[in-house]
Design a protein around this motif. Structure first.
Motif, PDB file in Angstrom:
ATOM      1  N   GLN A   1       0.847  -1.201   0.000  1.00 38.56           N
ATOM      2  CA  GLN A   1       0.000   0.000   0.000  1.00 38.56           C
ATOM      3  C   GLN A   1       0.878   1.245   0.000  1.00 38.56           C
ATOM      4  OE1 GLN A   1      -2.229   1.067   3.374  1.00 38.56           O
ATOM      5  NE2 GLN A   1      -4.023   1.665   2.212  1.00 38.56           N
ATOM      6  N   ASP A   2       1.480   1.514  -1.138  1.00 35.25           N
ATOM      7  CA  ASP A   2       2.380   2.641  -1.249  1.00 35.25           C
ATOM      8  C   ASP A   2       2.235   3.169  -2.670  1.00 35.25           C
ATOM      9  OD1 ASP A   2       4.465   4.381  -1.507  1.00 35.25           O
ATOM     10  OD2 ASP A   2       6.015   3.013  -0.780  1.00 35.25           O
ATOM     11  N   PHE A   3       1.886   4.442  -2.791  1.00 41.59           N
ATOM     12  CA  PHE A   3       1.619   5.000  -4.123  1.00 41.59           C
ATOM     13  C   PHE A   3       2.878   4.963  -5.007  1.00 41.59           C
ATOM     14  CE2 PHE A   3       0.693   8.685  -7.015  1.00 41.59           C
ATOM     15  CZ  PHE A   3      -0.313   8.049  -7.715  1.00 41.59           C
TER      16      PHE A   3
ATOM     17  N   LEU B   1       4.846   2.582  -5.399  1.00 40.69           N
ATOM     18  CA  LEU B   1       4.921   1.292  -6.090  1.00 40.69           C
ATOM     19  C   LEU B   1       4.167   1.311  -7.415  1.00 40.69           C
ATOM     20  CD1 LEU B   1       4.443  -1.321  -3.258  1.00 40.69           C
ATOM     21  CD2 LEU B   1       6.512  -0.691  -4.444  1.00 40.69           C
ATOM     22  N   VAL B   2       3.201   2.233  -7.535  1.00 43.27           N
ATOM     23  CA  VAL B   2       2.428   2.327  -8.774  1.00 43.27           C
ATOM     24  C   VAL B   2       3.375   2.576  -9.954  1.00 43.27           C
ATOM     25  CG1 VAL B   2       0.688   3.715  -9.958  1.00 43.27           C
ATOM     26  CG2 VAL B   2       0.341   3.081  -7.587  1.00 43.27           C
TER      27      VAL B   2
END
Lengths: 188, 440
Positions: free
Chosen positions: B57-59, B61-62
């Motif tokens: 849950q880490d932006f 990583l997108v």
């Protein structure tokens, strides 16, 4: 038995399509977010969370498909240099271990999801998203990987698939060549 | 049981499990759960699901699937061929021009796609037959392409740097910038070596027997320029502080897909599916390892293993350069068997406290580690590039290709030594553009 294997394979393939859809949705939403934020100069509320959830969902839902297509990276040195019998037992041990991990994780993530569902957890961002939805992708994905591993186990035990998908006399070099051919085939 | 004994047990079991051939992600996860239960009891399982989830849950990583998609779109189009042609038409009369267009095309294409095998395949299909047609020795023709393909994980945008940044909480923007000058330096070393060995063996590294017209020269530009502009644009947006890495990568990926479709007329949905399928497979594989590595890291820290190891090594008062040599040897050997993404996610959280305690810069170490990982890409038994090149030129024996890559492995080792002597080569650009980092 064959229909069970075919059924699970089909589900895993559908999972691949869903995961690909989630990733495509993620890309489109990031573009929309950039447009809203930098062109329209407006605040974005749900986009960051939604894209992250898409990605989390794609990871768990897509995992059975990646397992089916042998896309999960492993260290295959030992399998390549072992004899047939040892290779078989190694494959059995590695499948059993991964199966156990996925089964335990399915239970743990189901409990986690259940807690979020019954207690109505929401994200602490402005969007206040209901967390059971992204959390739900974990038990679904991991449960399906467990099923895919059951299929792998059956295929190994009944001789439908050779251990690690390697042909009896296949060496590390043969496997690397096959991979190279695949990479070349994809390149225009 | 003391943390040291626990550490030894965890290390041995991890090695055994990884060597068993189980997927790295599931193996690491299984080890984490098993040791948490053994050393802390069943109560410790209550946080496992949440830890596994928070790992993803880490932006930031997108940006991984976005950069993968960018590479898949360019890799599935004939852009590599056009890039090679464009460089060749402009540089063929310059001394060393043929080598520069081969290795330069490799460097640019590898940076665009971030994939070493894709680069080897695309540029090698054009470059190797061309070099052999000119009578160049087989080992130089094949070895240089093998080596050129590895540059992609050093020259930004690089997924290897994103993974290192996430695993060690180092700025990804800073890492990208830190890779630029060493990437150019390594390309330069490759070119210098190739030109040197060719001239020593009596070959000319430029063409004199024919000419391209200006029309032919300019014809080659329009197809390839937009892709390069997108990458430059993504970098500009990143460093202008305009957008986050994920936003820049997302827009870049969408533009690359659209351009690949428009320029190369890839109208068939089958081709779109191939891009999306490759993106999904690669991203899911990496992200699953990230989730498992976070769980593995949680187990290591909650049993105080990382801290004990860092403290133990600090108390041994080993010379810091001896320590750096040992770490590099360890990474080199791991790189022979394990893909870079898995090594970085597993080892960098453990290595980081050791590195910083010894007084090294984590951004600089990220660059050194990445060059080290590049060696594994062209070294047997994993060295996929060797087999790709061998498939392009089947009449050149694999052993000859392998011998051809050895000098380039030497160039990479030399680059690491140069970086150790002059760390500013990596740190100057990020420090200059983003201000001096606070961690020093």
């Amino acid at each position: 038995m064959d229909s069970f294997i075919r059924g699970v394979t089909l589900i895993s393939q559908i999972c691949g399509i869903i995961a690909a859809g989630l990733i495509a949705a993620g890309v489109l939403i990031v573009c929309e977010m950039v447009f809203v934020r930098y062109v329209l100069n407006q605040n974005t509320i749900w986009q960051t969370d939604f894209t992250t959830y898409c990605l989390v969902g794609a990871t768990f839902i897509g995992s059975p498909y990646v397992l089916l297509t042998r896309g999960h990276v492993n260290v295959d040195v030992l399998p390549h240099y072992l004899g047939q019998t040892a290779r078989y037992y190694l494959a059995l041990a590695s499948i059993l271990m991964s199966l156990a991990f996925c089964a335990v994780m399915t239970v743990l993530t189901f409990n986690f999801w259940h807690e979020a569902w019954t207690e109505g957890w929401v994200s602490d961002s402005m969007w206040r998203a209901r967390l059971w939805i992204p959390y739900g992708t974990m038990p679904i994905g991991l449960g399906l990987i467990t099923l895919q591993y059951v299929v792998d186990l059956i295929s190994l035990l009944t001789g439908r698939e050779p251990p690690f998908g390697l042909k009896p006399r296949e060496t590390a070099e043969d496997a690397a060549r096959a991979q190279a051919r695949q990479a070349l085939g994809d390149a225009p | 049981m003391s943390p040291t004994t626990q550490g030894v047990i965890v290390l041995v079991v991890t090695l055994i499990v990884l060597l068993s051939g189980a997927p790295v992600a599931f193996g690491l996860g299984a080890i984490a759960i098993a040791f948490l239960v053994i050393f802390q009891g069943f109560d410790s399982l209550s946080v496992v699901a949440e830890t596994f989830y928070t790992g993803l849950q880490d932006f930031t990583l997108v940006s991984i699937p976005m950069f993968v998609m960018m590479g898949a779109a360019i890799g599935s189009s004939p852009a590599g061929k056009d890039l090679y042609e464009a460089l060749d038409r402009w540089l063929y009369r310059v001394r060393g021009g043929l080598v520069i267009s081969n290795l330069g095309a490799c460097a640019i294409f590898a940076a665009l796609t971030g994939s070493s095998p894709a680069c080897c395949a695309a540029i090698g299909k054009m470059g190797i037959p061309e070099m052999r047609r000119r009578g160049y020795p087989d080992d130089v023709a094949t070895g240089s392409i093998c080596a050129g393909g590895t540059l992609g994980i050093l020259i930004p945008p690089s997924i290897t740097f994103i993974l290192y940044g996430i695993a060690t909480e180092t700025s990804i923007g800073r890492l990208f910038l830190a890779g630029v000058v060493p990437g150019l330096m390594l390309t330069g070393l490759f070119i210098l070596w190739t030109v040197f060995i060719l001239s020593r063996r009596g070959f000319r590294s430029h063409a004199v027997d024919f000419r391209y017209s200006w029309k032919e020269k300019f014809q080659s530009i329009p197809k390839i320029a937009p892709f390069i502009l997108i990458i430059v644009g993504v970098m500009y947006v990143l460093y202008g502080g305009v957008a986050t890495p994920s936003e820049a990568a997302g827009v870049g990926a969408a533009l690359c897909v659209v351009l690949a479709i428009v320029i190369y007329r890839m109208w068939s949905p089958d081709k779109w599916w191939l891009i999306l399928r490759d993106t999904t497979r690669e991203s899911v594989m990496i992200l699953m390892i990230i989730a498992a590595a976070v769980l593995f890291g949680y187990m290591l820290t909650s049993l105080y293993l990382t801290q004990t190891l860092a403290q133990g090594i600090a108390e041994m008062h080993v010379n810091k350069w001896v320590l750096m040599l040992l770490i590099n040897l360890f990474l080199l050997v791991s790189g022979f068997f394990i893909p870079p993404a898995a090594i970085i996610l597993m080892t960098s959280p453990i290595l980081l406290p050791i590195i910083t305690t010894a007084g090294f810069d984590p951004v600089w170490f990220g660059v050194v580690m990445t060059i080290n990982m590049e060696i594994g890409l062209i070294h047997p038994p994993v060295g996929l590039n060797i087999y790709i090149v061998n498939s392009i030129a089947p009449d050149v024996p694999v052993t000859r290709v392998m011998w051809g890559t050895i000098p380039y492995v030497g160039c990479m080792m030399l680059a690491i030594v140069i970086l150790c002597i002059f760390p500013e080569i990596a740190t100057w650009l990020p420090d200059h553009l983003m201000g001096v980092a606070v961690h020093r």
